[in-house]
Design an enzyme around this catalytic site. Structure first.
Site, mmCIF file in Angstrom:
data_model
loop_
_atom_site.group_PDB
_atom_site.id
_atom_site.type_symbol
_atom_site.label_atom_id
_atom_site.label_comp_id
_atom_site.label_asym_id
_atom_site.label_seq_id
_atom_site.Cartn_x
_atom_site.Cartn_y
_atom_site.Cartn_z
ATOM 1 N N ASP A 213 -4.006 -5.656 -0.449
ATOM 2 C CA ASP A 213 -3.018 -4.579 -0.368
ATOM 3 C C ASP A 213 -3.634 -3.425 0.413
ATOM 4 O O ASP A 213 -4.099 -2.445 -0.156
ATOM 5 C CB ASP A 213 -2.606 -4.132 -1.773
ATOM 6 C CG ASP A 213 -1.508 -3.074 -1.744
ATOM 7 O OD1 ASP A 213 -0.880 -2.896 -0.684
ATOM 8 O OD2 ASP A 213 -1.282 -2.417 -2.773
ATOM 9 N N PHE A 214 -3.641 -3.570 1.743
ATOM 10 C CA PHE A 214 -4.146 -2.523 2.631
ATOM 11 C C PHE A 214 -2.941 -1.823 3.257
ATOM 12 O O PHE A 214 -2.192 -2.429 4.045
ATOM 13 C CB PHE A 214 -5.018 -3.109 3.731
ATOM 14 C CG PHE A 214 -6.410 -3.488 3.292
ATOM 15 C CD1 PHE A 214 -6.819 -3.346 1.974
ATOM 16 C CD2 PHE A 214 -7.327 -3.980 4.204
ATOM 17 C CE1 PHE A 214 -8.096 -3.692 1.565
ATOM 18 C CE2 PHE A 214 -8.616 -4.328 3.813
ATOM 19 C CZ PHE A 214 -9.004 -4.190 2.496
ATOM 20 N N GLU A 215 -2.755 -0.570 2.913
ATOM 21 C CA GLU A 215 -1.619 0.204 3.414
ATOM 22 C C GLU A 215 -2.101 1.368 4.273
ATOM 23 O O GLU A 215 -3.246 1.786 4.187
ATOM 24 C CB GLU A 215 -0.779 0.700 2.230
ATOM 25 C CG GLU A 215 -0.252 -0.445 1.356
ATOM 26 C CD GLU A 215 0.634 0.005 0.210
ATOM 27 O OE1 GLU A 215 1.333 1.023 0.367
ATOM 28 O OE2 GLU A 215 0.625 -0.653 -0.842
ATOM 29 N N TYR A 216 -1.221 1.857 5.106
ATOM 30 C CA TYR A 216 -1.515 2.981 6.014
ATOM 31 C C TYR A 216 -2.693 2.665 6.932
ATOM 32 O O TYR A 216 -3.611 3.456 7.117
ATOM 33 C CB TYR A 216 -1.774 4.263 5.208
ATOM 34 C CG TYR A 216 -0.618 4.635 4.312
ATOM 35 C CD1 TYR A 216 0.556 5.160 4.851
ATOM 36 C CD2 TYR A 216 -0.684 4.421 2.938
ATOM 37 C CE1 TYR A 216 1.638 5.475 4.035
ATOM 38 C CE2 TYR A 216 0.384 4.737 2.110
ATOM 39 C CZ TYR A 216 1.545 5.264 2.665
ATOM 40 O OH TYR A 216 2.612 5.572 1.862
ATOM 41 N N ILE A 217 -2.650 1.469 7.526
ATOM 42 C CA ILE A 217 -3.676 1.048 8.478
ATOM 43 C C ILE A 217 -3.321 1.623 9.852
ATOM 44 O O ILE A 217 -2.207 1.401 10.348
ATOM 45 C CB ILE A 217 -3.745 -0.483 8.572
ATOM 46 C CG1 ILE A 217 -3.980 -1.103 7.195
ATOM 47 C CG2 ILE A 217 -4.829 -0.920 9.552
ATOM 48 C CD1 ILE A 217 -3.836 -2.622 7.179
#
Length: 431
Positions: A213-217
């Site tokens: 859950d990697f967000e705002y990449i």
């Protein structure tokens, strides 16, 4: 299964008589407290038993399941009070099956924080394929930030629910960080250390897969993100684990914005085993009053999703919460209160508010006045859940996931128990 919308003058006793069910069952299936007032417009799920078994002295779930040819899990799913009070008593009635055929088997996953109330968690676990523990993180030296997950794993294994480790780039104070995820994605050596540490933890604790859950990449790190996912997928596969990835709700490949640009649906879909499309948060804390997951918007996202990702890889996101806005809404000033779906219904009853239903959004809402201020509330109920699963079935998706399991939502689990067979990868360990 029937859905009854409360009309003026309705009572639980009257509704129960109309459908030939008990008041206790109505209350259990809908999460209604003994002192709760029904709200006009409130939707109630009415589960209709096909076969009922009366408990005899000496009976156990195992003995009953053997004699009737059903699994202990089915008895638990069909009788929600068993998760709170598993002791069987002579004369107790158990629902063995419901009227109507199950539509299909599907996969269900729920995200949970370590501090969840175990009573709430136990009400959900019989209906989940996977429990996603939120979340594991990492430090600059590659050591892991480990949540207190042991009690969650113990409960998950009891109900045959397979645990999934969630990896985030959240800082130690709990916020998503573009800087942290960017630094991680540009450092292959750090990635290797983190992945090595994760494999050891997953093997030790019994996790079956990892969810990223990697967000705002940042958009410039899109290729680095894909490279990390490829490496993670290879290492996970070598160790017998699967990879899932959480995706922002996009409606096209060229969608711009920090939330979207690095989430390349077709490329990530080709790497990961499972994709969680986060189809919620149109209505959000600082936005204007509206449905959290309006069906028309959800449909647009999933229609794009299945055009570039095999539908059997996709889990649709379902919000297990709503929002209460104080009116008038002022952008940048108004902050909505995040509330549970059962709390929303109870609030409508307490303030004598009529619950309405939006045909476009396929979501319930109501307005009420408290301390001289007007409020607007949007939430989920059995009608909106049915609409979402109708879409899930229409598009042939693998299933759905819930963000999150921190609040009770009995209607949802009652709906699932009458309509679907839930995939289970592990046996029950109730003894």
């Amino acid at each position: 299964m029937r859905i009854h919308v409360v009309a003026p003058g309705d009572t639980l006793a009257g509704i129960a008589r109309r459908y030939g069910v008990s008041v206790a069952r109505l209350m259990a299936d809908n999460g209604i407290a003994p002192d709760q007032t029904l709200a006009v417009g409130q939707a109630l799920i009415v589960t209709l038993a096909e076969e009922i078994y009366e408990v005899e002295r000496g009976d156990t779930l195992t003995s009953i399941s053997r004699s009737l040819g059903v699994t202990p899990l089915t008895l638990i799913q069909n009788n929600p009070t068993l998760t709170r009070d598993p002791v069987l008593r002579p004369g107790q009635n158990l629902t063995v099956s419901f009227q109507g055929e199950k539509i299909r088997e599907l996969t269900l996953l729920g995200f949970v924080y370590p501090y969840v109330d175990l009573t709430v968690l136990r009400s959900a676990l019989p209906f989940l394929t996977y429990l996603a523990v939120f979340s594991y993180g990492f430090r600059a030296d590659g050591t892991l930030i480990v949540p207190r997950d042991q009690r969650l794993l113990t409960e998950a294994f009891r109900f045959g629910t397979a645990p999934v480790l969630v990896l985030t780039a959240i800082t130690e104070d709990g916020g998503f960080s573009s800087e942290k995820v960017s630094a991680f994605l540009r450092d292959p050596a750090l990635q290797e250390t983190v992945l090595e540490n994760l494999m050891a933890v997953m093997a030790e604790k019994g996790y079956v897969g990892m969810d990223v859950d990697f967000e705002y990449i940042p958009g410039e790190d899109a290729e680095n993100f894909l490279s990390f996912l490829r490496r993670a997928s290879a290492i996970l596969g070598e160790n017998g684990f699967f990879l899932s990835v959480d995706l922002a709700p996009k409606t096209g490949g060229d969608q711009v914005g920090l939330l979207y640009e690095a989430h390349n649906y077709p490329a990530i879909g080709a790497i990961a085993d499972v994709l969680h499309i986060m189809t919620y948060e149109w209505g959000y804390t600082y936005g204007p009053p509206m449905a959290v997951a309006p069906l028309d918007a959800v449909r647009r996202v999933l229609t794009y999703g299945v055009s570039v990702i095999p539908p059997e890889k996709i889990l649709m996101g379902i919000p297990n919460y709503g929002y209460d806005w104080t009116l008038p809404y002022e952008r940048g000033v108004t902050a909505a209160e995040n509330i549970g779906n059962q709390t929303a219904v109870a609030r409508a009853g307490a303030y004598r508010a009529e619950i309405l239903f939006s045909d476009r959004a396929q979501s319930p809402y109501f307005r009420y006045t408290r301390n001289g201020r007007s409020h607007e509330v949007w939430f989920e109920d059995v009608r909106s859940i049915q609409a979402k699963f109708d879409l899930c079935d229409e598009l042939g998706l693998r299933g759905a996931f819930y963000w999150n399991l921190m609040r009770p939502f009995r209607q949802n689990w009652a709906f699932i128990s009458t309509r679907y067979t839930v995939e289970k990868r592990l046996p029950l360990r109730l003894d």
